[in-house]
Design an enzyme around this catalytic site. Sequence first.
Site, PDB file in Angstrom:
ATOM      1  N   ASP B  25      52.632  83.189  55.481  1.00  0.00           N
ATOM      2  CA  ASP B  25      53.351  83.387  54.178  1.00  0.00           C
ATOM      3  C   ASP B  25      53.746  84.695  53.829  1.00  0.00           C
ATOM      4  O   ASP B  25      52.896  85.529  53.551  1.00  0.00           O
ATOM      5  CB  ASP B  25      52.259  82.717  53.032  1.00  0.00           C
ATOM      6  CG  ASP B  25      52.945  82.686  51.669  1.00  0.00           C
ATOM      7  OD1 ASP B  25      54.156  83.313  51.616  1.00  0.00           O
ATOM      8  OD2 ASP B  25      52.329  82.414  50.555  1.00  0.00           O
ATOM      9  N   LYS B  86      61.453  91.294  50.478  1.00  0.00           N
ATOM     10  CA  LYS B  86      61.996  89.939  50.299  1.00  0.00           C
ATOM     11  C   LYS B  86      63.107  89.779  49.532  1.00  0.00           C
ATOM     12  O   LYS B  86      63.974  88.884  49.847  1.00  0.00           O
ATOM     13  CB  LYS B  86      60.901  89.081  50.009  1.00  0.00           C
ATOM     14  CG  LYS B  86      61.029  87.574  50.278  1.00  0.00           C
ATOM     15  CD  LYS B  86      59.617  86.863  50.056  1.00  0.00           C
ATOM     16  CE  LYS B  86      60.038  85.228  50.458  1.00  0.00           C
ATOM     17  NZ  LYS B  86      58.679  84.581  50.112  1.00  0.00           N
ATOM     18  N   GLU B 186      58.186  76.657  51.601  1.00  0.00           N
ATOM     19  CA  GLU B 186      56.868  77.024  50.859  1.00  0.00           C
ATOM     20  C   GLU B 186      56.619  75.988  50.068  1.00  0.00           C
ATOM     21  O   GLU B 186      55.258  75.598  50.110  1.00  0.00           O
ATOM     22  CB  GLU B 186      57.088  78.593  49.933  1.00  0.00           C
ATOM     23  CG  GLU B 186      57.210  79.973  50.780  1.00  0.00           C
ATOM     24  CD  GLU B 186      57.797  81.025  50.117  1.00  0.00           C
ATOM     25  OE1 GLU B 186      58.055  80.795  48.895  1.00  0.00           O
ATOM     26  OE2 GLU B 186      58.044  81.884  50.797  1.00  0.00           O
ATOM     27  N   ASP B 208      56.803  76.327  42.327  1.00  0.00           N
ATOM     28  CA  ASP B 208      56.226  77.744  43.001  1.00  0.00           C
ATOM     29  C   ASP B 208      57.069  78.889  42.483  1.00  0.00           C
ATOM     30  O   ASP B 208      58.308  79.044  42.835  1.00  0.00           O
ATOM     31  CB  ASP B 208      56.700  77.480  44.438  1.00  0.00           C
ATOM     32  CG  ASP B 208      56.332  78.535  45.369  1.00  0.00           C
ATOM     33  OD1 ASP B 208      55.762  79.351  44.876  1.00  0.00           O
ATOM     34  OD2 ASP B 208      56.487  78.486  46.645  1.00  0.00           O
TER      35      ASP B 208
END
Lengths: 194, 670
Positions: B25, B86, B186, B208
């Site tokens: 992850d 990210k 994810e 999420d």
Amino acid sequence: MASQFNSSGPPRDPAAADDRGLAPRAGGDDPFALLGLSPAYDVDLAALERAFFERSKQLHPDRMASAPAAERVAVLSRSRALNDAYQLIKKPIPRAEYLLARAGVTIGDNERLDPAFLMEILELREELAEARAAENTELVARLQGAMQARRTQALEALPGLFAASDMKAIKDRLIVLRYINRYLEECDAALDEA
Amino acid sequence: MLMQIAEPGESKIKEACKPRVVGIDLGTTNSLSAHVADAAPEVIDGDGGPLVPSVVHYAADGGVIVGRPAQARAIEAPHDTLASVKRLIGRGAKDLAAVRAMLPYELVGDDRAIRIRVAGGRRVVSPVEVSAEILRELKARAEAALGGPIEGAVITVPAYFDDAQRQATRDAGRLAGLEVMRLLAEPTAAAVAYGLDRGSTGTYAVFDLGGGTFDVSILKLVDGVFEVKATGGDSALGGDDLDRLIVMALIPAVADLDRRTIGAAVAEARRVKEALSDLALDKVTFELAVPADLPRAGSNGIVHQVLGQRGAQYVTVCDRLIDGQPTSAASDCTTCMPGRYRHDVTRAQLAEFAQPLLKRCGKACGRVLKDAELDKAELDGVILVGGSTRSPVVRDYVATWFARQPLCDLDPEQVVALGAAVQADVLAGGKQNVTLLDVVPLSLGIEMMGGVVEKLIHRNTTIPTGATQIFTTYADNQTGFDIHVVQGERETADACRSLARFVLRGVPPMVAGMGRVEITFLIDADGLLKVMAKELTTGKEASIEVVPSYGLSDEEVEQMLIDSFEHAEDDLARRNLAIERVEAERILAATRAAFASDAALLDDDVRAAGEAAMRDLEAAMAGTDYLAVRDKISALDVATKPFAQLRMNRAIAAQLHGVSLDDAARKVGV
């Protein structure tokens, strides 16, 4: 029911391939056959999903991740065909368009439309454009609701028309549905902006 | 008995035969990896737990530090310490205009790809390279934990990542020397972990909210099949944004602050936010050191730091002041310290600050349910994923929106890695009964004449998939097609994400509408796009693996890989040196502090030996041999051992007598 269709699949008419909503068919695969179903407009959606899940377990590329490269390519394309077949059959309009094309009836780019419907949809589009420009989301939502009702109505007519094999009437409905869908897409875009 | 004796040996053999694969992850804030040992997935632990902060520090001497030690550098070297990278990956300058002002480091580069200037301005790195550093760290940890090289990895990406962001993530994996077996969404990974853990069947929403991305997916779970019905979200929305919203609410004049202070303010906002996750607290104080060179004004002998418009009447920041007037005698106003900004934040205020962010989440939830043609009452549950869902403010919002209590019995920060580990195991030929049917998050299409987009593949189509469409020439004697591939839901190409452009030439001159080109989009199981074009009258073909308009070309990645092999040893030495230096600095500071505070416990011999060892260590730090630094750290440790022992004894004695250390120090006579 199946016998009245040409089993070699629909002609690869460029105009047909150009149509919106008509999913691609790899190597002329019959989407219904891929899912073990006979080609018909009436589909048991729960059975369709079960069939899709069962076949996915066998055909999914993840199951073959350690196979030789050539085999993986083949698996990938079979998996694609299966997914695309499922998408096509699951949704009523692509399903109807496919069955229509399979019966040799295609919808071109410049199909004639009932002039009364054309006038009406043009007016509704204008109203929508104004509501959108004025950021009147309430009105947009109302217009969307009204059009959704018409869509449901048009869709409800399809099973009967397929049962009667009235291809001309089916084609007319599908053309109308394209205009309706485009209108609904615009409603969505307008509401997303808000 | 014999069975029990045989078992460990057997499992060892099984372990040895099993390919060493992991699920990773790669998060905005934290990253971690997990693997499947026997049946259940487990996170891989390292120093300080499984989470590696997604922070990379580039030292001026070329050293690179990742994780917690890098995070420790963020305040003093904000320009060279990269967090939340990210948010930048697979993006161009145009996409980042909004967040740019709030980033403490310097972005360079053009619209095609973002680069960051680091190492005191000596080096320019791409977000792909920075992500690769984090992945290398995770790879090294996993190799240490599993006792051998990692043979493959499943890396997770936000479901809502577009093609450019996915390509860039895959490139980062390759750059880190990982065999990227699959990019996995994810929320899908989280659903796998939940589905296996609880044996769930039914339709679930996965909410999420990470540090910088938001996904919401609707999945149907039936007998090992995980079908994504629809996915939505925002790949630039996360807990980071809440930190920024807090700062903006508390400090209206934030733009006047320097980058270092902004960085510190955002970090402080995060601390306040996290502290408020503790339900026992309903108020936390936001506290910030403000540089002395900002304009300031005095009031009754107390200096209030100015955070208002520069040069204008200042806005006081002391929470004890209302409308610029103290609520009590100024001398009581102990919260107003020179150079310090303090402000109490209640949970209710936090919820208020978070409203804009949560509303955007709610809107995405509404859209994804509509796409899945479901009503929220038809769901069997809502699963919480991502560090930001630890916040009660977020949980309350989700519970209210979905009108049910969300599930969070698996650690929301670990669940994605656990699911990815299961998928890695499946891909490596494991026995798990798991089939994932994921979707394309955003429609893919071609720009037509006039800038409108013709969609070939609609969002929420199950992958792998493909589509073919025929396009005709627009003008008479047109001899080429300029093919512009875009992704997004908007009607015009300029409002969508540009993925690639390519030209198909050699079309024979014909009347408009007669020249025809067949365009095929193919999407593989990673969600990556390949485009092919074929001119139908001549059969001329052009094919591209979408060379991203943003990010890196394959050649650039290759070159970086070659460079990294060539410099691998240098890099390792530099990295080790940087790590040892951080450790050395920490120990020096601690030793000096202890020498100063507990001088009474220090006899002359020990003091002399300790000071000599500190000088040696400083000399080693000035060099480039990390082993020398490590040796001198040990030497200092040995030299100060008697002193440390005395301190320890005293602390224990103080504990036993139930007195505080301060009291003990006083008794000793300090």
